[in-house]
Design an enzyme around this catalytic site. Structure first.
Site, PDB file in Angstrom:
ATOM      1  N   LYS A  70       5.263  36.522  45.066  1.00 28.27           N
ATOM      2  CA  LYS A  70       6.091  37.487  45.985  1.00 28.27           C
ATOM      3  C   LYS A  70       7.451  37.850  45.325  1.00 28.27           C
ATOM      4  CE  LYS A  70       8.941  37.964  49.737  1.00 28.27           C
ATOM      5  NZ  LYS A  70       9.618  39.102  49.046  1.00 28.27           N
ATOM      6  N   GLY A  82      16.513  32.421  44.347  1.00 31.51           N
ATOM      7  CA  GLY A  82      16.938  33.087  45.266  1.00 31.51           C
ATOM      8  C   GLY A  82      18.472  32.586  45.831  1.00 31.51           C
ATOM      9  N   SER A  83      18.745  32.985  47.024  1.00 33.05           N
ATOM     10  CA  SER A  83      20.038  32.422  47.595  1.00 33.05           C
ATOM     11  C   SER A  83      19.924  31.105  48.008  1.00 33.05           C
ATOM     12  CB  SER A  83      20.477  33.362  48.580  1.00 33.05           C
ATOM     13  OG  SER A  83      19.508  33.178  49.516  1.00 33.05           O
ATOM     14  N   VAL A 104      18.300  30.543  51.840  1.00 30.03           N
ATOM     15  CA  VAL A 104      16.969  30.542  51.915  1.00 30.03           C
ATOM     16  C   VAL A 104      16.251  29.530  51.000  1.00 30.03           C
ATOM     17  CG1 VAL A 104      14.925  32.084  51.254  1.00 30.03           C
ATOM     18  CG2 VAL A 104      16.948  33.290  52.202  1.00 30.03           C
ATOM     19  N   GLY A 105      17.014  29.026  49.938  1.00 30.79           N
ATOM     20  CA  GLY A 105      16.390  28.010  49.078  1.00 30.79           C
ATOM     21  C   GLY A 105      16.248  26.688  49.843  1.00 30.79           C
ATOM     22  N   GLU A 114      16.091  27.442  41.942  1.00 33.02           N
ATOM     23  CA  GLU A 114      16.904  28.312  41.221  1.00 33.02           C
ATOM     24  C   GLU A 114      17.941  29.064  42.033  1.00 33.02           C
ATOM     25  OE1 GLU A 114      17.768  27.421  38.327  1.00 33.02           O
ATOM     26  OE2 GLU A 114      15.945  26.464  37.340  1.00 33.02           O
ATOM     27  N   CYS A 132      23.107  35.568  38.360  1.00 32.34           N
ATOM     28  CA  CYS A 132      23.338  34.273  39.076  1.00 32.34           C
ATOM     29  C   CYS A 132      24.487  33.568  38.123  1.00 32.34           C
ATOM     30  CB  CYS A 132      22.037  33.351  39.176  1.00 32.34           C
ATOM     31  SG  CYS A 132      21.211  33.309  37.431  1.00 32.34           S
ATOM     32  N   GLN A 146      23.461  45.116  50.090  1.00 33.55           N
ATOM     33  CA  GLN A 146      24.409  44.450  49.169  1.00 33.55           C
ATOM     34  C   GLN A 146      25.536  45.141  49.058  1.00 33.55           C
ATOM     35  OE1 GLN A 146      23.438  41.488  48.062  1.00 33.55           O
ATOM     36  NE2 GLN A 146      24.862  41.149  46.264  1.00 33.55           N
ATOM     37  N   GLU A 172      29.704  32.845  46.742  1.00 37.41           N
ATOM     38  CA  GLU A 172      29.176  33.553  45.642  1.00 37.41           C
ATOM     39  C   GLU A 172      29.095  34.954  46.417  1.00 37.41           C
ATOM     40  OE1 GLU A 172      24.893  33.681  45.355  1.00 37.41           O
ATOM     41  OE2 GLU A 172      24.987  33.779  43.231  1.00 37.41           O
TER      42      GLU A 172
HETATM   43  P1  NAD Z   1      17.039  35.889  48.642  1.00 33.86           P
HETATM   44  O1  NAD Z   1      17.268  34.375  48.749  1.00 33.86           O
HETATM   45  O2  NAD Z   1      17.596  36.792  49.720  1.00 33.86           O
HETATM   46  O3  NAD Z   1      15.617  36.204  48.328  1.00 33.86           O
HETATM   47  C1  NAD Z   1      15.006  35.702  47.315  1.00 33.86           C
HETATM   48  C2  NAD Z   1      13.430  35.837  47.331  1.00 33.86           C
HETATM   49  O4  NAD Z   1      13.076  35.251  48.694  1.00 33.86           O
HETATM   50  C3  NAD Z   1      12.792  37.270  47.696  1.00 33.86           C
HETATM   51  O5  NAD Z   1      11.779  37.452  47.343  1.00 33.86           O
HETATM   52  C4  NAD Z   1      13.005  37.259  49.318  1.00 33.86           C
HETATM   53  O6  NAD Z   1      12.202  38.028  49.890  1.00 33.86           O
HETATM   54  C5  NAD Z   1      12.370  35.757  49.434  1.00 33.86           C
HETATM   55  N1  NAD Z   1      12.725  35.214  50.905  1.00 33.86           N
HETATM   56  C6  NAD Z   1      13.430  35.571  51.886  1.00 33.86           C
HETATM   57  N2  NAD Z   1      13.651  34.880  52.941  1.00 33.86           N
HETATM   58  C7  NAD Z   1      12.533  34.009  52.811  1.00 33.86           C
HETATM   59  C8  NAD Z   1      12.011  33.015  53.539  1.00 33.86           C
HETATM   60  N3  NAD Z   1      12.307  32.597  54.470  1.00 33.86           N
HETATM   61  N4  NAD Z   1      10.947  31.927  52.957  1.00 33.86           N
HETATM   62  C9  NAD Z   1      10.491  32.327  51.717  1.00 33.86           C
HETATM   63  N5  NAD Z   1      11.159  33.244  50.964  1.00 33.86           N
HETATM   64  C10 NAD Z   1      12.080  34.450  51.407  1.00 33.86           C
HETATM   65  O7  NAD Z   1      17.768  36.061  47.428  1.00 33.86           O
HETATM   66  P2  NAD Z   1      18.153  37.446  46.629  1.00 33.86           P
HETATM   67  O8  NAD Z   1      19.054  38.389  47.504  1.00 33.86           O
HETATM   68  O9  NAD Z   1      16.816  38.141  46.376  1.00 33.86           O
HETATM   69  O10 NAD Z   1      18.761  37.156  45.183  1.00 33.86           O
HETATM   70  C11 NAD Z   1      20.159  36.953  45.073  1.00 33.86           C
HETATM   71  C12 NAD Z   1      20.543  35.241  44.911  1.00 33.86           C
HETATM   72  O11 NAD Z   1      19.722  34.886  44.067  1.00 33.86           O
HETATM   73  C13 NAD Z   1      21.750  35.026  44.399  1.00 33.86           C
HETATM   74  O12 NAD Z   1      22.193  34.063  45.289  1.00 33.86           O
HETATM   75  C14 NAD Z   1      21.568  34.656  42.912  1.00 33.86           C
HETATM   76  O13 NAD Z   1      22.651  33.652  42.596  1.00 33.86           O
HETATM   77  C15 NAD Z   1      20.200  34.061  42.987  1.00 33.86           C
HETATM   78  N6  NAD Z   1      19.572  33.975  41.798  1.00 33.86           N
HETATM   79  C16 NAD Z   1      19.512  32.497  41.148  1.00 33.86           C
HETATM   80  C17 NAD Z   1      19.076  32.414  39.774  1.00 33.86           C
HETATM   81  C18 NAD Z   1      19.045  31.254  39.245  1.00 33.86           C
HETATM   82  O14 NAD Z   1      18.329  31.189  38.205  1.00 33.86           O
HETATM   83  N7  NAD Z   1      19.727  30.162  39.546  1.00 33.86           N
HETATM   84  C19 NAD Z   1      18.657  33.834  39.192  1.00 33.86           C
HETATM   85  C20 NAD Z   1      18.673  34.941  39.667  1.00 33.86           C
HETATM   86  C21 NAD Z   1      19.454  35.078  41.021  1.00 33.86           C
END
Ligand code: NAD
Length: 500
Positions: free
Chosen positions: A177, A230-231, A234-235, A252, A286, A333, A386
């Site tokens: 996804k 991701g964030s 959500v993580g 991550e 990130c 954003q 962040e």
């Molecule tokens: P996000 O958490 O909003 O979304 C990430 C992904 O998760 C997207 O595909 C989103 O559609 C999906 N998602 C959203 N809600 C969900 C749920 N309830 N269940 C499962 N999946 C869901 O993050 P974002 O805004 O896309 O990305 C930015 C974030 O990602 C920042 O916090 C950044 O630091 C982090 N990031 C981390 C790394 C790393 O390697 N540590 C790398 C890049 C980005």
């Protein structure tokens, strides 16, 4: 390959098919809001179909030897290499990073796919002697099965490539996804793998809302492992749901990465580093340097140089190679970043430059924010949370001890950096900075794919992506005992006497 218009379906079983739902969303260029394509708001049913396709393909893919699987992944790297310009421009148009970084995103994918394809001929286990005679012990790596890969928008080809490439070499099949701001980059990857000869059903993609499609992947009983970037909020949700099903979850997540500038720093080097670290990708990495923790003795001198350079940064359409900083990825954003700027002002941080959305002329059509620098104090929200935009908090410190204490006093632990000419101090920083990655005399960004990538504290759980650790995420260890003694031997019970 199925003929396609700009209205995409979901990618299941090797073809673009209609979603079971009717709703769609548009992906747009953040520099001018032009619509690039339309994608389905996928449904739980779409995820079920995708998992079924992945499950169906799994036994054949698993049975295809790892070196052969890796050849397809290598071919994907070569296809991307051939199409680098086109894909790099796509990253820039859809995500908004400047074109040099758009190409860099694709290059990182290529580099990783080449690296991980070498694992096809390794996927090493260990062999050890047994405590009993005529017996040998070893481990081997087996795929997990159907895995879910959920990715953010900021590295729209590289992060999916890290996950997909490693998962494929290890013998898994995938439901992927992509983030909803960058589905077109995700779709381009499906084309790449098709061209590379990946069998149908091995890699499937469903677009749509995280709360629907992401949740359906995470909760699906046949999905044996989740790889999520991701964030933090959500993580955490993904982790909880995965725990309920007892599946492996690799996370991550975010960062609040510091550059420490000591009084003996090379200021020219620091200047280049902080410019790239803080404002590269408009701060949406990130690993972006979102804090400059600077010794008070060099503050005045350095900030004069720094602010003069920031004033000369060229902001504009990222497809123009002369532009240094592009837009942020979306209206949401942009609102989030502007909200943090307002928070910074309210909590008494001193605005040193920037602080506004750019609206004049062509800027008004996109999501441009001026590179923004605050003189902040540790503990302010802008200095610990962040922001994920072109906003830097500068924090003055008096000593190395204080610098490390401030650097470590956040919930995150991804990347970190120190500028100093004192070699002992550099080594102490390597030892004491609480982060998965530390740079010496370089900014917090610039990971290389053959080294492990990830963080500690709220930044990550479950291992490291990339490097030699990438395969840990996508394999199970099987421990094997081969007893060729021809009799029942009992470990821990049987006495083995020394030879006479
Ligand atoms: P996000 O958490 O909003 O979304 C990430 C992904 O998760 C997207 O595909 C989103 O559609 C999906 N998602 C959203 N809600 C969900 C749920 N309830 N269940 C499962 N999946 C869901 O993050 P974002 O805004 O896309 O990305 C930015 C974030 O990602 C920042 O916090 C950044 O630091 C982090 N990031 C981390 C790394 C790393 O390697 N540590 C790398 C890049 C980005």
């Amino acid at each position: 390959m199925a003929a396609r218009t700009k209205e995409y379906g979901v990618y299941i079983g090797g073809e673009w098919v209609d979603s079971s739902g009717k709703e769609t969303f548009e992906t747009r260029n953040p520099a001018n809001e032009r619509v690039l394509a339309t994608f389905p708001n996928g449904t739980r049913k779409d995820v079920e179909r995708a998992v079924a396709a992945a499950e169906e393909a799994y036994p054949r893919w698993r049975g295809y030897p790892a070196p052969r699987r890796a050849e397809i992944v290598l071919k994907a790297a070569l296809v991307m290499e051939e199409r680098k310009e086109e894909l790099g421009a796509l990253v820039t148009r859809e995500m908004g990073k400047v074109i040099a970084e758009g190409r860099g995103d694709v290059q990182e994918s290529i580099d990783f796919l080449k690296y991980i394809s070498g694992e096809g001929r390794r996927l090493l286990g260990e062999t050890t002697p047994s405590e009993l005679p005529d017996k040998i012990c070893f481990t081997l790596r087996q795929p997990k099965g159907v895995v879910g890969c959920i990715t953010p928008w900021n590295f729209p080809t590289a992060i999916p490539s890290w996950k997909i490439g490693a998962a494929l070499v290890c013998g898994n099949t995938i439901v992927f996804k992509p983030a909803s701001y960058t589905p077109l980059c995700g779709a381009a990857l499906m084309d790449v793998y098709e061209e590379a000869g990946l069998p149908a059903g091995v890699l499937n993609m469903v677009t749509g809302e995280g709360g629907v499609v992401g949740t359906a992947i995470v909760e699906h009983p046949k999905v044996r492992s989740i790889s999520f970037t991701g964030s933090v909020p959500v993580g955490k949700e993904v982790y909880e749901k995965g725990a309920r099903r007892m599946v492996h979850v690799h996370l991550e997540l975010g960062g609040k990465n510091p550059i420490i500038a000591m009084e003996d720093a090379d200021l020219d080097l620091l200047l280049e580093g902080i410019l790239f670290g803080a404002f590269g990708t408009a701060g949406q990495r990130c690993t972006a340097a979102s804090r400059l923790i600077i010794h008070e003795d060099i503050y005045d001198l350095f900030m004069d140089l720094f602010l003069a350079r920031v004033a000369r940064l060229r902001i504009g359409d990222p497809i123009d190679p002369k532009v240094d900083v592009g837009p942020v990825v979306s209206r949401d954003q942009m609102e989030r970043v502007l909200n943090y700027i307002a928070i910074g002002k309210n909590e008494g941080a001193k605005l040193l430059c920037g602080g506004h959305r750019m609206t004049k002329g062509a800027y008004g059509k996109g999501f441009f924010i001026e590179p923004t620098i605050f003189l902040a104090r540790h503990g302010m929200r802008i200095a610990v949370e962040e922001i994920f935009g072109p906003v830097l908090s500068v924090i003055k410190i008096k000593s190395f001890e204080e610098a490390v204490a401030v650097a470590n006093d956040v919930e995150y632990g991804l990347s970190s950096s120190i500028y100093t000419r004192d070699i002992n101090r550099a080594w102490r920083a390597i030892d004491r900075l609480e982060a998965g990655i530390t740079y010496i005399n370089a900014p917090t960004i610039g990971a290389e794919v053959h080294l492990p990538f990830g963080g500690i504290k709220n930044t990550g759980v479950g291992g490291r992506e990339a490097g030699s650790t990438a395969i840990d995420e996508f394999t199970e260890i099987k421990t094997v005992f081969v007893d060729y003694s021809g009799r029942l031997q009992k470990a821990q019970i049987e006495e083995v006497k020394p030879p006479k």
